[in-house]
Design an enzyme around this catalytic site. Sequence first.
Site, short mmCIF file in Angstrom:
data_model
loop_
_atom_site.label_atom_id
_atom_site.label_comp_id
_atom_site.label_asym_id
_atom_site.label_seq_id
_atom_site.Cartn_x
_atom_site.Cartn_y
_atom_site.Cartn_z
N GLY A 193 0.84 -1.20 0.00
CA GLY A 193 0.00 0.00 0.00
C GLY A 193 0.87 1.25 0.00
N ASP B 58 0.69 2.31 9.07
CA ASP B 58 0.32 1.50 10.25
C ASP B 58 1.35 1.56 11.38
OD1 ASP B 58 -1.75 0.76 8.58
OD2 ASP B 58 -0.88 -1.18 8.05
N GLN C 79 -6.61 8.52 4.30
CA GLN C 79 -5.53 8.61 5.30
C GLN C 79 -4.15 8.35 4.70
OE1 GLN C 79 -7.27 6.63 9.23
NE2 GLN C 79 -8.36 5.94 7.44
N ARG C 80 -4.11 7.74 3.53
CA ARG C 80 -2.81 7.44 2.91
C ARG C 80 -2.45 8.45 1.83
NH1 ARG C 80 -3.52 1.20 1.64
NH2 ARG C 80 -3.29 1.91 -0.49
#
Length: 359
Positions: A10, A138, A285-286
């Site tokens: 990701g 994360d 959020q990314r």
Amino acid sequence: MKVAMLTSGGDCQGLNSALRGVGKSLYKIFGKDVDIYGIRDGYRGLIYGDIRKMDPSNFSGILTLGGTILGTSRQPFKTMCLPMPEFGGKTKLDMMLENYRKYKFDCLVILGGNGTHKTANLLAQHGVNVVSLPKTIDNDLWGTDMTFGFQSAVDIATHVIDCIHTTATSHGRVFIVEVMGHKVGWLTLYAGISGGADVILIPELPYDVDKVCKVLKKRKMQGKPFSILAVAEGAISKEEAKLSKKEFKAARAQMKEPSVSYRLANEIAERTGQEIRVTIPGHFQRGGSPCAYDRVLSTRLGSKAAELIIAGKYGYMVGIVNGETCKVPLGDVAGKLKMVDPNAGIIKEAKRIGISFGD
Ligand code: F6P
């Protein structure tokens, strides 16, 4: 010297600034004696030979750019050693090794998270000179205090909670904000604290829904009908924590709601009669530009990775521990998750000011 680079898994903020850190450092030391190659879409490009030569201009103007200029993809580790009919029975690993040797690369720089590091370690075990960098929102990579992408995602999730706060107070509603983070609670914990959440639910501290409801009822009795819950996408209940991995998977497959937050919303509404809304910022959020912290961290880690390449030290992930960059053997990183310690100071401090973890 021939250096190859890829970004895998990701995406997150800080990938381009990290590539820039590696590229600028190598060109500065080696000048024309280094050729840098960009591998497209993570391991996919190494498997299929989708590889292009880069030049110094590729590393200019990308410090603040979100995403990754190389593209990325997810290539599950468990598929790496399976014979593939499309490659005449060869595995993806075979194909990657073939391409690495065909191009005569001296080393491979890999930017990735947990899954990526398992494959990075596998490549290193098969003779590839790997240097890796820890990226993920994360923050769950073992061996580094911080991964780049994390602080930018904390900023975004915090902003979401801030915005939810105003509408929650106006309407006197209970809001659940579901935060990413896969199986760990770092992002929810940090965003929850900085956004002033009343309840934070993370996988490391399984929750009891009755305890959560007790908090909400108490707040209502105190004249605060609104509440904000920051819930990790990987949050689990106390009952679920008792299940085996297989039982848990089966139970979640049966769950009628699309995520744990919606299930929780239904359970809370049933028990308290309060009006609940769920907000899921998801991949937002990314996205976007890395925050200042991530620009500095990724630049430092990129520069550190170049230092290892210059010294010919391979088989390491670069990380940051106690504010200093360091190198961690890939074998120590691969396959390990860095989880939130339920007894950590940050949890105790949050509880002391009245934040509930529903535990
Ligand atoms: O690992 C980063 C992450 O954003 C996790 O927080 C999330 O669970 C997952 O990736 C989402 O993956 P995908 O981009 O494949 O939907």
